[in-house]
Design a protein around this motif. Structure first.
Motif, PDB file in Angstrom:
ATOM      1  N   ILE A 105      13.049  -6.034  38.719  1.00  0.00           N
ATOM      2  CA  ILE A 105      13.908  -6.766  39.677  1.00  0.00           C
ATOM      3  C   ILE A 105      13.864  -8.260  39.364  1.00  0.00           C
ATOM      4  O   ILE A 105      14.909  -8.921  39.298  1.00  0.00           O
ATOM      5  N   GLU A 106      12.662  -8.770  39.166  1.00  0.00           N
ATOM      6  CA  GLU A 106      12.525 -10.207  38.857  1.00  0.00           C
ATOM      7  C   GLU A 106      13.333 -10.584  37.627  1.00  0.00           C
ATOM      8  O   GLU A 106      14.034 -11.596  37.615  1.00  0.00           O
ATOM      9  N   GLY A 107      13.225  -9.763  36.588  1.00  0.00           N
ATOM     10  CA  GLY A 107      13.950 -10.040  35.348  1.00  0.00           C
ATOM     11  C   GLY A 107      15.455  -9.995  35.550  1.00  0.00           C
ATOM     12  O   GLY A 107      16.181 -10.871  35.070  1.00  0.00           O
ATOM     13  N   ALA A 108      15.916  -8.985  36.280  1.00  0.00           N
ATOM     14  CA  ALA A 108      17.362  -8.843  36.525  1.00  0.00           C
ATOM     15  C   ALA A 108      17.880 -10.016  37.359  1.00  0.00           C
ATOM     16  O   ALA A 108      18.990 -10.508  37.134  1.00  0.00           O
ATOM     17  N   ALA A 109      17.059 -10.478  38.307  1.00  0.00           N
ATOM     18  CA  ALA A 109      17.455 -11.626  39.131  1.00  0.00           C
ATOM     19  C   ALA A 109      17.525 -12.886  38.260  1.00  0.00           C
ATOM     20  O   ALA A 109      18.473 -13.661  38.354  1.00  0.00           O
ATOM     21  N   ALA A 110      16.551 -13.069  37.379  1.00  0.00           N
ATOM     22  CA  ALA A 110      16.544 -14.244  36.497  1.00  0.00           C
ATOM     23  C   ALA A 110      17.742 -14.224  35.545  1.00  0.00           C
ATOM     24  O   ALA A 110      18.258 -15.269  35.168  1.00  0.00           O
ATOM     25  N   ALA A 111      18.193 -13.020  35.174  1.00  0.00           N
ATOM     26  CA  ALA A 111      19.365 -12.891  34.296  1.00  0.00           C
ATOM     27  C   ALA A 111      20.670 -12.917  35.101  1.00  0.00           C
ATOM     28  O   ALA A 111      21.742 -12.734  34.526  1.00  0.00           O
ATOM     29  N   GLN A 112      20.546 -13.137  36.404  1.00  0.00           N
ATOM     30  CA  GLN A 112      21.717 -13.266  37.294  1.00  0.00           C
ATOM     31  C   GLN A 112      22.629 -12.046  37.232  1.00  0.00           C
ATOM     32  O   GLN A 112      23.854 -12.167  37.209  1.00  0.00           O
ATOM     33  N   LEU A 113      22.004 -10.874  37.218  1.00  0.00           N
ATOM     34  CA  LEU A 113      22.776  -9.639  37.223  1.00  0.00           C
ATOM     35  C   LEU A 113      23.139  -9.251  38.653  1.00  0.00           C
ATOM     36  O   LEU A 113      22.596  -9.794  39.622  1.00  0.00           O
ATOM     37  N   ALA A 114      24.068  -8.288  38.766  1.00  0.00           N
ATOM     38  CA  ALA A 114      24.432  -7.748  40.074  1.00  0.00           C
ATOM     39  C   ALA A 114      23.448  -6.673  40.508  1.00  0.00           C
ATOM     40  O   ALA A 114      23.193  -6.514  41.698  1.00  0.00           O
ATOM     41  N   GLY A 115      22.901  -5.936  39.544  1.00  0.00           N
ATOM     42  CA  GLY A 115      21.993  -4.868  39.938  1.00  0.00           C
ATOM     43  C   GLY A 115      21.481  -4.038  38.775  1.00  0.00           C
ATOM     44  O   GLY A 115      21.675  -4.388  37.605  1.00  0.00           O
ATOM     45  N   ILE A 116      20.840  -2.948  39.143  1.00  0.00           N
ATOM     46  CA  ILE A 116      20.169  -2.059  38.201  1.00  0.00           C
ATOM     47  C   ILE A 116      20.587  -0.625  38.507  1.00  0.00           C
ATOM     48  O   ILE A 116      20.593  -0.219  39.667  1.00  0.00           O
ATOM     49  N   ALA A 117      20.949   0.122  37.467  1.00  0.00           N
ATOM     50  CA  ALA A 117      21.287   1.539  37.635  1.00  0.00           C
ATOM     51  C   ALA A 117      20.396   2.373  36.733  1.00  0.00           C
ATOM     52  O   ALA A 117      20.243   2.047  35.552  1.00  0.00           O
ATOM     53  N   VAL A 118      19.809   3.405  37.286  1.00  0.00           N
ATOM     54  CA  VAL A 118      18.940   4.283  36.496  1.00  0.00           C
ATOM     55  C   VAL A 118      19.343   5.722  36.765  1.00  0.00           C
ATOM     56  O   VAL A 118      19.952   6.022  37.789  1.00  0.00           O
ATOM     57  N   VAL A 119      19.008   6.589  35.825  1.00  0.00           N
ATOM     58  CA  VAL A 119      19.420   7.980  35.985  1.00  0.00           C
ATOM     59  C   VAL A 119      18.503   8.689  36.988  1.00  0.00           C
ATOM     60  O   VAL A 119      17.281   8.709  36.832  1.00  0.00           O
ATOM     61  N   THR A 120      19.130   9.216  38.015  1.00  0.00           N
ATOM     62  CA  THR A 120      18.472   9.990  39.068  1.00  0.00           C
ATOM     63  C   THR A 120      17.656  11.132  38.471  1.00  0.00           C
ATOM     64  O   THR A 120      18.141  11.815  37.575  1.00  0.00           O
ATOM     65  N   GLY A 121      16.449  11.301  38.972  1.00  0.00           N
ATOM     66  CA  GLY A 121      15.666  12.472  38.586  1.00  0.00           C
ATOM     67  C   GLY A 121      14.907  12.297  37.295  1.00  0.00           C
ATOM     68  O   GLY A 121      14.005  13.068  36.995  1.00  0.00           O
ATOM     69  N   SER A 122      15.252  11.283  36.505  1.00  0.00           N
ATOM     70  CA  SER A 122      14.507  11.105  35.259  1.00  0.00           C
ATOM     71  C   SER A 122      14.135   9.638  35.034  1.00  0.00           C
ATOM     72  O   SER A 122      14.104   9.166  33.907  1.00  0.00           O
ATOM     73  N   THR A 123      13.891   8.940  36.118  1.00  0.00           N
ATOM     74  CA  THR A 123      13.351   7.588  36.040  1.00  0.00           C
ATOM     75  C   THR A 123      12.227   7.521  37.054  1.00  0.00           C
ATOM     76  O   THR A 123      12.328   8.095  38.142  1.00  0.00           O
TER      77      THR A 123
END
Lengths: 292, 292
Positions: free
Chosen positions: A246-264
């Motif tokens: 989350i910290e990294g994504a915020a520093a990169a000014q992204l909108a969010g993070i998507a991961v594959v359900t059930g295998s993350t």
């Protein structure tokens, strides 16, 4: 098989946790302990957190100490083994060559060619040949598996959803090449493809590209997309996210993070949701139609 | 059409060179001048080398100054235009909005979504709509096109050739996603996939991964593989290599560099061969069976 029988079967043997870096090994250990199971950590020197391992029965080990692992694990009554936490691909000269390992060298040489996936599945195969049973962290701790839909209050918009779809398609195309498990896509443009540097570094690169003006996509646009490789052994090296993601994504000014359900794997789901809300990012579990 | 007729046709109009960073624009300008053709450089502010442009008839311009470009180019008697040199993807607020550009805004908005390839081919399309003829640098200066086989004395071994094949296959798989044009593969492991940071930065990452111990492939193993995207407009943004590419590959302790024959531009072939020999690297032009 009913749940109670599963629990009883699990309780039979002590669980060996081969413990790399990060907080995930401890989350898995705690989940096993909550199920009434005894655990023994094999803390990998240079990777496992030396402070946190002291809270559990543990032995320090180096990569490649197969003989030592197998004799201690047998003494401790372990039959099930789980690999969890981050590690660097070992080099030849870092491996401790014990006798049993020497006999396995022809197999190991093969493992060293190619990507991480092959290395890990090969290591698991060697342990299974020796009579161990390799489990995935999600089998020990299903409560750490990313659920479907958003964690936290933010949700992706249509542009984000298009970026997620493009990211999943790119990861699927890259999958045969055993590269990383993450990409960053912003308004349809691919900003980073993870290599051996790992997700956090790939996301940090996006932050750096923004700072240097090399990419101009406005702040608040872009999604970190993570997915296991197609056909990957789901017991090994599943993608994981934690508060540092989350910290990294915020520093990169992204909108969010998507991961594959059930295998993350999500080490600390509640902390993650709180961190995402605080950073103003969405974190969402998505299904990928091209998989399974 | 015979060569002499082609030459005569080329000699008809002054060549407009839209000039980004690096030495390639000057190599193309020199080649055109050697053919007896008049050139005018449109030096892109912030990218073109301010010292070197002074040796040619030139005008400074900003990205997006379509109107200015078109009126000056018309005054100068240019009908042919070549885009050459490195540029950063422009941001909205960097563009100078002149009147003609404002009328084109709906087209331009579309160009801004997606990767570099789409942006460039869209820009070329807009110029062609206005009656200009967009050429590739290789049409102006065929002597700068990478030939088949090695430049310099070193040649790839079997492992290097396998890495080259894997790199080309990966670039082909990534091609629909309009990412970069380069990857680094070492002993079958993918070490870097170029994103918007560009080739030099991607190769610098491999050097850094080696320093930090994150990758352990021994020194002297690994190939930088460059190829244009499949279906890419060959007039625009062809991959190029120069002495700085050699320096980067040497710092990353690679074995060599492979580029696709006929569709890679080499700014200074003799300097490149000398630099490769000095660094102990191979530089080879290869054909890719999956293309054309």
């Amino acid at each position: 098989m009913s749940d109670s029988v599963t629990m009883a079967a699990k309780a039979e043997s002590t669980l060996a946790i081969v413990c790399g870096g990060g907080s995930l090994p401890f989350a898995v250990a705690d989940a096993a302990v909550r199920q009434g199971r005894r655990v023994v950590l094999f803390a990998l020197r240079g990777f496992a957190d030396p402070q946190r391992v002291t809270a559990y029965p543990h032995h320090w080990a180096r990569m490649g100490e197969f003989n030592r692992f197998m004799s201690i694990a047998t003494e401790e009554g372990c039959r099930d083994v789980v690999f969890v936490g981050s590690v660097t691909r070992p080099s030849w000269w870092q491996l401790r060559f014990d006798l049993r390992l020497l006999r396995l060298i022809p197999d190991i040489v093969r493992l060293f060619r190619g990507g991480d996936d092959r290395l890990l599945s090969g290591m698991a195969g060697l342990l299974e040949q020796q009579g161990f049973h390799v489990l995935g962290p999600q089998e020990i701790a299903p409560e750490l598996v990313m659920p479907d839909g958003p964690i936290g209050t933010r949700v992706p918009n249509d542009r984000d959803r298009a970026d997620i779809a493009r990211g999943l398609a790119l990861l699927a195309a890259n999958s045969p090449f055993d590269i990383g498990q993450a990409v960053v896509v912003a308004d349809n443009q691919v900003l980073a493809v993870e290599g051996p540097e790992g997700t956090d570094q790939a996301v940090a690169r996006v932050a750096e590209l923004r700072r240097s003006g090399r990419i101009r996509t406005p702040s608040g646009i872009g999604v970190l997309v993570k997915a296991p490789k197609i056909g990957q052994d789901h017991r090994l090296d599943l993608p994981s996210i934690g508060p540092q993601t989350i910290e990294g994504a915020a520093a990169a000014q992204l909108a969010g993070i998507a991961v594959v359900t059930g295998s993350t794997i999500v080490a600390e789901p509640e902390r993650l949701a709180a961190a995402a809300d605080k950073a103003g990012l969405f974190v969402i579990g998505v299904t990928d139609g091209t998989r399974r």
